[in-house]
Scaffold this motif. Sequence first.
Motif, mmCIF file in Angstrom:
data_model
loop_
_atom_site.group_PDB
_atom_site.id
_atom_site.type_symbol
_atom_site.label_atom_id
_atom_site.label_comp_id
_atom_site.label_asym_id
_atom_site.label_seq_id
_atom_site.Cartn_x
_atom_site.Cartn_y
_atom_site.Cartn_z
ATOM 1 N N ASP A 186 0.819 -1.224 0.000
ATOM 2 C CA ASP A 186 0.000 0.000 0.000
ATOM 3 C C ASP A 186 0.850 1.269 0.000
ATOM 4 N N GLY A 187 1.942 1.245 -0.733
ATOM 5 C CA GLY A 187 2.775 2.440 -0.859
ATOM 6 C C GLY A 187 3.750 2.652 0.274
ATOM 7 N N ASN A 188 3.820 1.698 1.222
ATOM 8 C CA ASN A 188 4.741 1.804 2.349
ATOM 9 C C ASN A 188 5.792 0.709 2.291
ATOM 10 N N LEU A 189 6.955 0.984 2.865
ATOM 11 C CA LEU A 189 8.054 0.033 2.922
ATOM 12 C C LEU A 189 8.262 -0.391 4.370
ATOM 13 N N TYR A 190 8.017 -1.671 4.657
ATOM 14 C CA TYR A 190 8.073 -2.183 6.027
ATOM 15 C C TYR A 190 9.406 -2.880 6.286
ATOM 16 N N GLY A 191 9.933 -2.693 7.492
ATOM 17 C CA GLY A 191 11.152 -3.371 7.900
ATOM 18 C C GLY A 191 11.756 -2.692 9.116
ATOM 19 N N ARG A 192 12.503 -3.455 9.916
ATOM 20 C CA ARG A 192 13.148 -2.857 11.087
ATOM 21 C C ARG A 192 14.232 -1.888 10.606
ATOM 22 N N GLY A 193 14.080 -0.637 11.046
ATOM 23 C CA GLY A 193 14.990 0.409 10.623
ATOM 24 C C GLY A 193 14.505 1.185 9.421
ATOM 25 N N ALA A 194 13.355 0.825 8.877
ATOM 26 C CA ALA A 194 12.849 1.542 7.702
ATOM 27 C C ALA A 194 12.683 3.026 8.002
ATOM 28 N N THR A 195 12.163 3.328 9.191
ATOM 29 C CA THR A 195 12.046 4.727 9.616
ATOM 30 C C THR A 195 13.255 5.153 10.443
ATOM 31 N N ASP A 196 13.678 4.321 11.379
ATOM 32 C CA ASP A 196 14.761 4.710 12.303
ATOM 33 C C ASP A 196 15.952 3.771 12.158
ATOM 34 N N MET A 197 16.963 4.156 11.303
ATOM 35 C CA MET A 197 16.857 5.254 10.367
ATOM 36 C C MET A 197 17.593 4.917 9.079
ATOM 37 N N LYS A 198 17.395 3.664 8.649
ATOM 38 C CA LYS A 198 18.125 3.218 7.467
ATOM 39 C C LYS A 198 17.633 3.889 6.184
ATOM 40 N N ALA A 199 16.369 4.312 6.144
ATOM 41 C CA ALA A 199 15.895 5.043 4.964
ATOM 42 C C ALA A 199 16.628 6.370 4.824
ATOM 43 N N GLY A 200 16.817 7.082 5.936
ATOM 44 C CA GLY A 200 17.539 8.344 5.898
ATOM 45 C C GLY A 200 18.995 8.151 5.527
ATOM 46 N N TYR A 249 16.536 16.310 9.504
ATOM 47 C CA TYR A 249 15.510 16.267 8.462
ATOM 48 C C TYR A 249 15.672 14.980 7.663
ATOM 49 N N GLY A 250 14.705 14.080 7.800
ATOM 50 C CA GLY A 250 14.832 12.797 7.122
ATOM 51 C C GLY A 250 13.507 12.095 6.935
ATOM 52 N N PRO A 251 13.500 11.085 6.072
ATOM 53 C CA PRO A 251 12.271 10.332 5.793
ATOM 54 C C PRO A 251 11.851 9.489 6.993
ATOM 55 N N GLY A 252 10.554 9.408 7.222
ATOM 56 C CA GLY A 252 10.056 8.575 8.309
ATOM 57 C C GLY A 252 8.808 9.133 8.944
ATOM 58 N N ASN A 253 8.395 8.509 10.009
ATOM 59 C CA ASN A 253 7.141 8.856 10.671
ATOM 60 C C ASN A 253 7.247 8.518 12.155
ATOM 61 N N ASN A 254 6.123 8.256 12.784
ATOM 62 C CA ASN A 254 6.129 8.011 14.234
ATOM 63 C C ASN A 254 6.171 6.530 14.581
ATOM 64 N N THR A 255 6.767 5.692 13.714
ATOM 65 C CA THR A 255 6.855 4.256 14.005
ATOM 66 C C THR A 255 8.232 3.771 14.451
ATOM 67 N N PRO A 256 9.195 4.637 14.803
ATOM 68 C CA PRO A 256 10.481 4.117 15.284
ATOM 69 C C PRO A 256 10.297 3.192 16.484
ATOM 70 N N HIS A 257 11.053 2.098 16.492
ATOM 71 C CA HIS A 257 11.081 1.135 17.609
ATOM 72 C C HIS A 257 9.773 0.348 17.724
ATOM 73 N N GLN A 258 8.829 0.552 16.850
ATOM 74 C CA GLN A 258 7.534 -0.110 16.960
ATOM 75 C C GLN A 258 7.478 -1.361 16.096
ATOM 76 N N ASP A 259 6.490 -2.230 16.393
ATOM 77 C CA ASP A 259 6.207 -3.344 15.505
ATOM 78 C C ASP A 259 5.691 -2.787 14.180
ATOM 79 N N ASN A 260 6.008 -3.484 13.088
ATOM 80 C CA ASN A 260 5.552 -3.077 11.751
ATOM 81 C C ASN A 260 5.995 -1.653 11.391
ATOM 82 N N GLU A 261 7.233 -1.339 11.739
ATOM 83 C CA GLU A 261 7.839 -0.051 11.388
ATOM 84 C C GLU A 261 7.862 0.099 9.862
ATOM 85 N N PHE A 262 7.583 1.319 9.396
ATOM 86 C CA PHE A 262 7.583 1.522 7.940
ATOM 87 C C PHE A 262 7.938 2.958 7.588
#
Length: 409
Positions: free
Chosen positions: A93-107, A374-387
Motif C-alpha cells: 500500500d505504498g509503504n516500505l516495512y522493515g526494522r529500521g525503515a524509519t529509524d533510520m536506514k531510509a535516511g 531532516y529525514g524520511p520517516g514517521n512516528n513508528t520508530p522502535h515499533q512493531d511493523n515499522e515503515f
Amino acid sequence: MQEEQKLSILKDIIAIQSVNDHEKDVAVYLKQLFDETGIKNDILPLGDSKTRANLVAEIGNGKPVLAISGHMDVVEVDADRWDTDPFTLTEKDGNLYGRGATDMKAGLVAMVIAMLELKESGAKIPGTIRLLATAGEEVGMPGAKAFKDQGYMDDVDALLITEPSGIYRAIYANKGELNVTVKSAGKAAHSSMPYLGNNAVEHLIAVLQKIKTEVKDITADFNNDVLGKTVINIDTIKGGNQVNAIPSAAEAEINIRTIPEFDNAKIWTKLQDIVNAYNASGTGEITITVGMDVTPISGNSDSKLLKDIQRIAAPFVSSDKLSDDERQKLRAEAKAVGIQNYTPGEIIAEGVPGGTDASQLIINQPVGFDFVMYGPGNNTPHQDNEFVPKSQFLNFINIYKQLFMEFGI
C-alpha cells in the motif's frame, strides 16, 4: 540510478541485522558502493570490537563543509509481533516495512544514494559533503563520540542528521537526556524487629522524593522557547525479597529530559548534592551513577541549512497528499511553535524531546550551531511493523541531491 536499484540498496541494508551491534556489516556494504563509484571512504573500527565500526565518506572538497550523519544500528525486534519479516523490506500500500525503515536506514540510504548519483553525474560540489555513518546511536552513542574525538567535526560548518522528521518538519533543537540509577544499601532483619535492620526501600523512597521535588524547584524558572522545561520521571523501582523481611537493597532509575538553560552538568551536580546531604543526615547509604548522558541541543532558527531545506523541499511538500486528520495535526503542531496561520505545505521548524547523535557530534557547540534534523520517516520508530512511505524515501533522495549541490553556494 533507477528506482528499482534504489529500493534494492535499502532492502540489502534492512536485511543486515545490526541490532545494537554488527554495524561493521553495514559499513562494509556501503564501502563497496562507494568504492565502485570512486568516492573516497574509510571504515573506522570502534575500539577493539570486530563487529562495530563507523564509516566516513566524502564528495567535493574545500569549504564550506556540510557533515551529514545517520546511524547504522537498529533496536531489538519481536518478529512474532510483525505482520512481515522485519528484516525483509516489504512493500504494501505504498509503504516500505522493515526494522529500521524509519529509524533510520531510509535516511542513511537516501544520503548515500544522493552522493552516488552526484558522483556518477560528474557534478561539481561547491564545498565538501562528509558522511558520518555511526555505530551505537541507540545505546550510548559511541560512534558519534568517536567521530568527534577523532576530529571529523573540527572543520564542519553545518550538520544534517537524517533521523525521521517526516517531510513537513525540520528539527533544529532537541532536549538532552540524563539517565540516573539510584541505589540504596541497608541491612536485612526480620520485619517483627525492624530496629535490628536498616530499611533500604524506605531510604530509597525518601531520597527519590527529595530528588524529584528539588529538581523541579530548581529548574522551575528555566524555560527554552523551543524545547520547553526540564522533565523528570522515576521510571523503574525495585527492592526487597519478601513481605516479612526488612530489605537490605533497593534501586530506581530516573530519566531527566534537559534543556540548555539548565544542562546535564548542572542537574548532575544538584543530584550529587541531594544524595550527599541525605547520607549525612541519617542512616541512609545512597549512591547514584549516570547511564545515558545526552547533551541538549538548540540550533539556529535562522541558519542557512534550515532555510535551504525549507526552500528546496517546498515543491515536494506541496505535492504530498494529506488527510484531513493529518492537516489538523500539523496546524496544531505549528500553533504550538508560534505559527498561527499555518498552511499545510509549509515546513515547520521546531524542537523535539528526543536526542540524536548531534548531542555528541556538536557537544562543544550545543547552542547556535547550524544543525538540522531532516529525514524520511514517521512516528513508528522502535515499533512493531515499522515503515516508511515509499514516495517519501524517494523524494528525500532528490531533496538531498539538491541540498548538497546548493549548500555551498
